[in-house]
Design an enzyme around this catalytic site. Structure first.
Site, mmCIF file in Angstrom:
data_model
loop_
_atom_site.group_PDB
_atom_site.id
_atom_site.type_symbol
_atom_site.label_atom_id
_atom_site.label_comp_id
_atom_site.label_asym_id
_atom_site.label_seq_id
_atom_site.Cartn_x
_atom_site.Cartn_y
_atom_site.Cartn_z
ATOM 1 N N SER A 78 -2.165 -63.473 10.769
ATOM 2 C CA SER A 78 -2.900 -62.284 10.321
ATOM 3 C C SER A 78 -4.414 -62.441 10.405
ATOM 4 C CB SER A 78 -2.489 -61.901 8.900
ATOM 5 O OG SER A 78 -2.983 -60.629 8.602
ATOM 6 N N THR A 181 -4.663 -62.673 5.336
ATOM 7 C CA THR A 181 -6.118 -62.595 5.482
ATOM 8 C C THR A 181 -6.828 -63.749 4.803
ATOM 9 O OG1 THR A 181 -6.067 -60.204 5.464
ATOM 10 C CG2 THR A 181 -8.114 -61.202 4.707
ATOM 11 N N THR A 199 -9.553 -60.734 9.221
ATOM 12 C CA THR A 199 -8.120 -60.414 9.275
ATOM 13 C C THR A 199 -7.766 -59.627 10.534
ATOM 14 O OG1 THR A 199 -6.319 -59.404 7.986
ATOM 15 C CG2 THR A 199 -8.338 -58.144 8.140
ATOM 16 N N ARG A 209 -6.058 -47.946 12.287
ATOM 17 C CA ARG A 209 -6.139 -48.221 10.849
ATOM 18 C C ARG A 209 -7.123 -49.382 10.571
ATOM 19 N NH1 ARG A 209 -5.157 -52.808 7.308
ATOM 20 N NH2 ARG A 209 -4.444 -52.023 5.317
ATOM 21 N N VAL A 210 -7.964 -49.171 9.572
ATOM 22 C CA VAL A 210 -8.868 -50.225 9.110
ATOM 23 C C VAL A 210 -8.575 -50.459 7.633
ATOM 24 C CG1 VAL A 210 -11.295 -50.771 8.625
ATOM 25 C CG2 VAL A 210 -10.666 -49.714 10.806
ATOM 26 N N GLY A 211 -8.490 -51.712 7.250
ATOM 27 C CA GLY A 211 -8.200 -52.040 5.854
ATOM 28 C C GLY A 211 -9.451 -52.317 5.055
ATOM 29 N N ASP A 212 -9.280 -53.059 3.986
ATOM 30 C CA ASP A 212 -10.394 -53.369 3.080
ATOM 31 C C ASP A 212 -11.281 -54.494 3.579
ATOM 32 O OD1 ASP A 212 -8.064 -55.062 2.746
ATOM 33 O OD2 ASP A 212 -9.156 -56.017 1.110
ATOM 34 N N THR A 232 -7.223 -60.051 -0.800
ATOM 35 C CA THR A 232 -6.200 -60.088 0.234
ATOM 36 C C THR A 232 -5.066 -59.169 -0.227
ATOM 37 O OG1 THR A 232 -4.674 -61.473 1.503
ATOM 38 C CG2 THR A 232 -5.119 -62.172 -0.750
ATOM 39 N N GLY A 233 -4.278 -58.720 0.727
ATOM 40 C CA GLY A 233 -3.163 -57.856 0.355
ATOM 41 C C GLY A 233 -3.362 -56.434 0.829
ATOM 42 N N GLY A 235 -4.677 -53.401 1.713
ATOM 43 C CA GLY A 235 -6.077 -53.018 1.749
ATOM 44 C C GLY A 235 -6.365 -51.630 1.208
HETATM 45 C C1 SD4 Z 1 -5.682 -55.345 5.129
HETATM 46 N N1 SD4 Z 1 -6.223 -56.771 3.283
HETATM 47 O O1 SD4 Z 1 -5.969 -55.096 6.274
HETATM 48 C C2 SD4 Z 1 -5.854 -56.763 4.666
HETATM 49 C C3 SD4 Z 1 -4.594 -57.488 4.946
HETATM 50 C C4 SD4 Z 1 -4.482 -58.747 4.195
HETATM 51 O O2 SD4 Z 1 -3.636 -60.719 3.687
HETATM 52 O O3 SD4 Z 1 -5.099 -59.011 3.260
HETATM 53 N N2 SD4 Z 1 -3.719 -59.639 4.471
HETATM 54 O O4 SD4 Z 1 -5.228 -54.529 4.349
#
Ligand code: SD4
Length: 320
Positions: A78, A181, A199, A209-212, A232-233, A235
């Site tokens: 990831s 991440t 990540t 898509r874009v995460g946090d 992490t997690g 987003g």
């Molecule tokens: C996301 N937070 O793109 C990231 C993914 C992630 O551990 O944290 N993975 O949402």
């Protein structure tokens, strides 16, 4: 409520934050190198970051050097090369970096460049912008000497094809399986803090898509006067609660790093009726070197390195 009680409660709510604020101001700044990062691969990343710190390098150089280890490792599914692709089979990377002066750089939806964190640092240092995305980020990277390369490893491609065949059936990825991440926070020998987060995002996400992780205040936040936090997690949930900024602000109010992480997660948990089916975890590093780490669900691990140790720690989930 009796008038006397009301006055008392009123006093508590107005006075308490001031007292707590005074506390954070009197907390002494540590000057011992320390690095904390997310997940198992954080151990190797921390090792590299510590090398920089032990040779009196800056926290900024340390966080970049650290997360580059994860970005370059094709077995980490990831981050960087080997990251799981989006649903169309494209590996798209998000990263950001923030220094002790409050400077920040970020890239999102970046393709074909192995070290997004270094591109993010260039955005921070060479432009007066914070965030570049997509083709613009890639062109910027190439202009500054980054090599274009294929980031989809054979293993990731096969896993993606397998996932595609199963689409419509139950997704077999568990709450900890679709991400790992790296968020990494460091304090150097003069006491300055920096952080980085990188990540390939949620596995098999919708294209675009874009995460946090590249969003300052969500995936990462650093305030040299207080501390730093990284996420992490899932987003989307971190973005909606401005997670890392929230953790830092709670530390400013006097929460311990640990309680700050737990309270920030509590906001997500409460929004999901007490039992979200996904993972979010935070790490935090206060300016005195005290750390915190918390996760919604079991399975989260963080790596902690100081002068005496470089160890992986397991975190008990708040709800299981
Ligand atoms: C996301 N937070 O793109 C990231 C993914 C992630 O551990 O944290 N993975 O949402």
């Amino acid at each position: 409520m009796e008038r006397r009680d009301f006055i008392k409660t009123g006093l508590i709510t107005t006075v308490a934050p001031t007292l707590l604020l005074a506390n954070i101001e009197t907390i002494k700044r540590a000057r011992n190198p320390i690095v904390i990062s997310t997940w198992k691969h954080g151990v190797k990343a921390n090792e590299e970051a510590m090398k920089v710190l032990f040779s009196k390098g800056s926290a900024l150089d340390a966080v970049e050097a650290g997360v580059k280890i994860s970005e370059a490792d094709p077995t980490i599914q990831s981050v960087g090369i080997g990251g799981r692709p989006d649903k169309d089979g494209h590996v798209t990377l998000d990263a950001c970096i923030m220094d002790s002066q409050g400077n920040a750089g970020s890239v999102a939806y970046l393709q074909d460049i192995k070290h997004p964190v270094s591109v993010a640092r260039k955005v921070m240092e060479l432009t007066d912008h914070v965030m570049l995305v997509g083709q613009g980020a890639k062109s910027f990277a190439i202009t500054h000497g980054f090599k274009e390369e294929n980031l989809l490893t054979e293993e990731s491609r096969k896993a993606w094809l397998k996932w595609k065949m199963k689409q419509g059936k139950k997704d077999e990825l568990g709450p900890n399986d679709d991400h790992d991440t790296i968020s990494l926070l460091a304090q150097d020998s003069v006491g300055n803090l920096s952080g980085a987060c990188t990540t390939s995002g949620l596995a098999y996400k919708i294209s675009g898509r874009v995460g946090d992780s590249p969003i300052i205040g969500a995936g990462l936040y650093v305030d040299n006067e207080i501390g730093a936090a990284g996420a992490t997690g899932r987003g989307e949930e971190v973005i909606k609660t401005t997670g890392s900024f929230l953790v830092v602000e709670l530390m400013r109010q006097g929460y311990t790093p640990q309680d700050a992480c737990r309270e920030a997660l509590g906001r997500i948990i409460r929004r999901h009726g007490g039992n979200p089916g996904f993972q979010v975890a935070y790490i935090a590093l206060r300016k005195d070197g005290e750390i915190g780490a918390a996760a919604i669900r079991k399975g989260f691990k963080y790596a902690l390195s100081s002068e005496n140790e470089n160890k992986l720690h397991s975190v008990k989930g708040i709800i299981n």
